[in-house]
Design a protein around this motif. Structure first.
Motif, PDB file in Angstrom:
ATOM      1  N   SER A 292      11.557 -17.786 -22.389  1.00 18.75           N
ATOM      2  CA  SER A 292      12.221 -17.345 -23.616  1.00 18.75           C
ATOM      3  C   SER A 292      13.618 -16.806 -23.345  1.00 18.75           C
ATOM      4  N   VAL A 293      14.367 -16.581 -24.420  1.00 20.45           N
ATOM      5  CA  VAL A 293      15.699 -15.985 -24.340  1.00 20.45           C
ATOM      6  C   VAL A 293      15.632 -14.625 -25.031  1.00 20.45           C
ATOM      7  N   LEU A 294      15.776 -13.561 -24.264  1.00 18.61           N
ATOM      8  CA  LEU A 294      15.809 -12.207 -24.817  1.00 18.61           C
ATOM      9  C   LEU A 294      17.261 -11.751 -24.805  1.00 18.61           C
ATOM     10  N   SER A 295      17.840 -11.535 -25.982  1.00 24.22           N
ATOM     11  CA  SER A 295      19.244 -11.135 -26.051  1.00 24.22           C
ATOM     12  C   SER A 295      19.406  -9.665 -25.667  1.00 24.22           C
ATOM     13  N   ASP A 296      20.651  -9.233 -25.554  1.00 30.06           N
ATOM     14  CA  ASP A 296      20.942  -7.850 -25.142  1.00 30.06           C
ATOM     15  C   ASP A 296      20.222  -6.847 -26.050  1.00 30.06           C
ATOM     16  N   ASP A 297      19.768  -5.769 -25.444  1.00 30.75           N
ATOM     17  CA  ASP A 297      19.231  -4.607 -26.175  1.00 30.75           C
ATOM     18  C   ASP A 297      17.946  -4.870 -26.946  1.00 30.75           C
ATOM     19  N   CYS A 298      17.258  -5.991 -26.693  1.00 29.96           N
ATOM     20  CA  CYS A 298      16.017  -6.182 -27.436  1.00 29.96           C
ATOM     21  C   CYS A 298      14.836  -5.580 -26.673  1.00 29.96           C
ATOM     22  N   VAL A 299      13.724  -5.375 -27.375  1.00 29.47           N
ATOM     23  CA  VAL A 299      12.565  -4.687 -26.790  1.00 29.47           C
ATOM     24  C   VAL A 299      11.305  -5.502 -27.048  1.00 29.47           C
ATOM     25  N   VAL A 300      10.525  -5.722 -25.985  1.00 21.60           N
ATOM     26  CA  VAL A 300       9.191  -6.314 -26.107  1.00 21.60           C
ATOM     27  C   VAL A 300       8.209  -5.220 -25.700  1.00 21.60           C
ATOM     28  N   GLU A 301       7.442  -4.737 -26.680  1.00 21.25           N
ATOM     29  CA  GLU A 301       6.579  -3.573 -26.434  1.00 21.25           C
ATOM     30  C   GLU A 301       5.316  -3.956 -25.671  1.00 21.25           C
ATOM     31  N   GLU A 302       4.585  -2.923 -25.321  1.00 24.11           N
ATOM     32  CA  GLU A 302       3.358  -3.016 -24.546  1.00 24.11           C
ATOM     33  C   GLU A 302       2.398  -4.056 -25.129  1.00 24.11           C
ATOM     34  N   GLY A 303       1.934  -4.952 -24.254  1.00 25.74           N
ATOM     35  CA  GLY A 303       0.900  -5.898 -24.659  1.00 25.74           C
ATOM     36  C   GLY A 303       1.346  -7.016 -25.579  1.00 25.74           C
ATOM     37  N   ALA A 304       2.639  -7.078 -25.923  1.00 27.09           N
ATOM     38  CA  ALA A 304       3.119  -8.175 -26.777  1.00 27.09           C
ATOM     39  C   ALA A 304       3.318  -9.438 -25.946  1.00 27.09           C
ATOM     40  N   SER A 305       3.279 -10.603 -26.609  1.00 29.46           N
ATOM     41  CA  SER A 305       3.549 -11.882 -25.937  1.00 29.46           C
ATOM     42  C   SER A 305       4.712 -12.573 -26.630  1.00 29.46           C
ATOM     43  N   VAL A 306       5.677 -13.030 -25.850  1.00 30.69           N
ATOM     44  CA  VAL A 306       6.810 -13.798 -26.380  1.00 30.69           C
ATOM     45  C   VAL A 306       6.883 -15.084 -25.568  1.00 30.69           C
ATOM     46  N   ILE A 307       6.660 -16.229 -26.227  1.00 36.68           N
ATOM     47  CA  ILE A 307       6.556 -17.502 -25.522  1.00 36.68           C
ATOM     48  C   ILE A 307       7.468 -18.526 -26.196  1.00 36.68           C
ATOM     49  N   ASP A 308       8.325 -19.186 -25.408  1.00 37.48           N
ATOM     50  CA  ASP A 308       9.191 -20.272 -25.915  1.00 37.48           C
ATOM     51  C   ASP A 308       9.974 -19.842 -27.152  1.00 37.48           C
ATOM     52  N   SER A 309      10.481 -18.620 -27.154  1.00 37.94           N
ATOM     53  CA  SER A 309      11.123 -18.069 -28.342  1.00 37.94           C
ATOM     54  C   SER A 309      12.474 -17.452 -28.017  1.00 37.94           C
ATOM     55  N   VAL A 310      13.223 -17.130 -29.066  1.00 32.67           N
ATOM     56  CA  VAL A 310      14.509 -16.447 -28.925  1.00 32.67           C
ATOM     57  C   VAL A 310      14.441 -15.129 -29.683  1.00 32.67           C
ATOM     58  N   LEU A 311      14.786 -14.042 -29.009  1.00 32.33           N
ATOM     59  CA  LEU A 311      14.916 -12.750 -29.679  1.00 32.33           C
ATOM     60  C   LEU A 311      16.395 -12.416 -29.754  1.00 32.33           C
ATOM     61  N   GLY A 312      16.888 -12.160 -30.954  1.00 34.48           N
ATOM     62  CA  GLY A 312      18.291 -11.822 -31.148  1.00 34.48           C
ATOM     63  C   GLY A 312      18.617 -10.436 -30.611  1.00 34.48           C
ATOM     64  N   GLN A 313      19.895 -10.098 -30.671  1.00 34.40           N
ATOM     65  CA  GLN A 313      20.367  -8.826 -30.139  1.00 34.40           C
ATOM     66  C   GLN A 313      19.684  -7.657 -30.851  1.00 34.40           C
ATOM     67  N   GLY A 314      19.127  -6.733 -30.059  1.00 32.00           N
ATOM     68  CA  GLY A 314      18.526  -5.528 -30.625  1.00 32.00           C
ATOM     69  C   GLY A 314      17.223  -5.762 -31.374  1.00 32.00           C
ATOM     70  N   ALA A 315      16.650  -6.972 -31.294  1.00 32.60           N
ATOM     71  CA  ALA A 315      15.374  -7.235 -31.973  1.00 32.60           C
ATOM     72  C   ALA A 315      14.246  -6.504 -31.240  1.00 32.60           C
ATOM     73  N   ARG A 316      13.172  -6.214 -31.966  1.00 35.11           N
ATOM     74  CA  ARG A 316      12.038  -5.508 -31.364  1.00 35.11           C
ATOM     75  C   ARG A 316      10.739  -6.215 -31.745  1.00 35.11           C
ATOM     76  N   VAL A 317       9.923  -6.514 -30.732  1.00 32.30           N
ATOM     77  CA  VAL A 317       8.590  -7.079 -30.948  1.00 32.30           C
ATOM     78  C   VAL A 317       7.599  -5.985 -30.571  1.00 32.30           C
ATOM     79  N   CYS A 318       6.851  -5.506 -31.556  1.00 27.62           N
ATOM     80  CA  CYS A 318       6.012  -4.319 -31.349  1.00 27.62           C
ATOM     81  C   CYS A 318       4.693  -4.661 -30.652  1.00 27.62           C
ATOM     82  N   ALA A 319       3.974  -3.623 -30.288  1.00 22.87           N
ATOM     83  CA  ALA A 319       2.778  -3.740 -29.455  1.00 22.87           C
ATOM     84  C   ALA A 319       1.775  -4.732 -30.028  1.00 22.87           C
ATOM     85  N   GLY A 320       1.250  -5.561 -29.122  1.00 25.72           N
ATOM     86  CA  GLY A 320       0.159  -6.463 -29.498  1.00 25.72           C
ATOM     87  C   GLY A 320       0.557  -7.653 -30.351  1.00 25.72           C
TER      88      GLY A 320
END
Length: 363
Positions: A292-320
């Motif tokens: 995946s592509v994680l842009s600057d300042d983004c957060v992937v929280e505990e236990g989350a899964s990010v697969i084949d995806s793009v997270l924009g700047q400062g985006a947050r994917v919360c737990a689970g």
């Protein structure tokens, strides 16, 4: 790398709006999106430089004012850069003609034309040498694809001469397509009408063929991808991080992941598959990030899964939460327990509450 082309000038076409990549391109032109840790175009500029290109004219239109602050005069790349802006979009041919006003090449000199959304591993030096040796009007890079019906295909004769430009068709006559890198003889560019909307694919190239001028195809089977869709954009970044396509602009050694300055990855997280982790991004314990592509300042929280995806700047994917084959816009927050997949796109600044979107029933 071939570097016997010290006087070669190039035009870089970067005027498109990148609509297929929205919402990533709402605030940033596609060629400036972070790709394997640097703006996409940094890979093209560094590759062009490695083949001896020294001067590049940017043909800009959409968000034109963002390019010069990103690359300046080009000295960081060992290049001299000029910026030419179309007031109204002129098509590929019109953009090339417009940018040609800034060229210094003489009428018989070759001029390289690059597209701002292509990653290619082909030998630019070889393409230029073929063009010069055969004294062609234009020499096109052609690539072979599995499904040419999605592209216009370009048949050639035994000598490599292009015989036609065929629009997308369900039954293509060849699996060779226009790969978007051209070598023009300067005088041919000057023959394109100035200030008019012109398509090189539909007008200029077929016109040259009809008038008997030599349009050559330089066909290769090297790495090639058009990064115009989210899935292709993610793949291009992934392939650069993994080293499937080498780039002098990669800001670190190739490997399973690339982490920029200030990125914090928990030792209990799994980050694999050519993932790019932006500056100051955080991947917490138990999280999984693949390809995946994680842009600057983004957060992937505990236990989350990010697969084949793009997270924009400062985006947050919360737990689970599970994010697969998705695009999350700048500053968006995906609350706990969501499942996003199948190409879903979350617009910038949107906040999805807990368990707002699921593809599976709760256990």
């Amino acid at each position: 790398m071939e570097s016997s082309l010290p006087d070669l000038e190039a035009i870089l076409l970067v005027g498109g709006q990148g609509t297929r990549l929205r919402p990533l391109t709402l605030g940033t032109p596609k060629p400036l999106l972070p790709t394997a840790g640097v703006p996409f175009l940094a890979h093209q500029l560094a590759r062009a430089r490695s083949f001896g290109v020294r001067r590049i004219v940017f043909a800009t239109s959409y968000k034109a004012s963002m390019f010069e602050p990103a690359f300046g005069d080009g000295s960081a790349f060992g290049l001299s850069l000029e910026y030419i802006t179309e007031e109204t979009p002129l098509g590929t041919g019109g953009a090339i003609r417009n940018a040609a006003d800034a060229l210094t090449a003489g009428p018989d000199d070759p001029v390289l034309v690059l597209n701002g959304d292509i990653l290619s591993g082909h030998d630019i030096g070889e393409q230029v040498r073929l063009h010069r040796a055969r004294e062609a009007a234009v020499t096109l890079h052609l690539t072979e694809v599995v499904d040419p019906s999605r592209f216009g295909c370009v048949p050639t004769d035994d000598e490599g001469r292009v015989t036609a430009f065929l629009e997308k068709t369900p039954n293509p006559v060849t699996n060779r397509i226009n790969a978007g890198c051209y070598v023009f003889t300067r005088s041919v560019i000057d023959s394109i009408p100035r200030g008019e909307v012109v398509s090189v694919e539909r007008e200029t190239f077929p016109g040259l063929i009809e008038s008997g001028q030599l349009v050559l195809g330089y066909a290769t089977r090297t790495y090639w991808i058009d990064v115009g869709t989210p899935a292709a954009f993610v793949q291009g970044s992934r392939d650069l991080v993994l080293g499937r396509l080498s780039s002098p602009a990669l800001p670190g050694p190739p490997g399973q992941y690339l982490a920029l300055d200030g990125a914090r990855i928990s030792p209990d997280a799994k980050v694999l598959g050519g993932t790019a982790v932006g500056a100051r991004a955080v991947v917490e314990a138990g999280a999984t990030v693949m390809g995946s592509v994680l842009s600057d300042d983004c957060v992937v929280e505990e236990g989350a899964s990010v697969i084949d995806s793009v997270l924009g700047q400062g985006a947050r994917v919360c737990a689970g939460t599970v994010v697969r084959d998705a695009v999350i816009g700048d500053g968006a927050i995906v609350g706990p327990g969501n499942e996003l997949q199948h190409g879903v796109r979350i617009w910038p600044g949107v906040e999805l509450p807990e368990r707002a979107l699921r593809y599976s029933s709760d256990v």
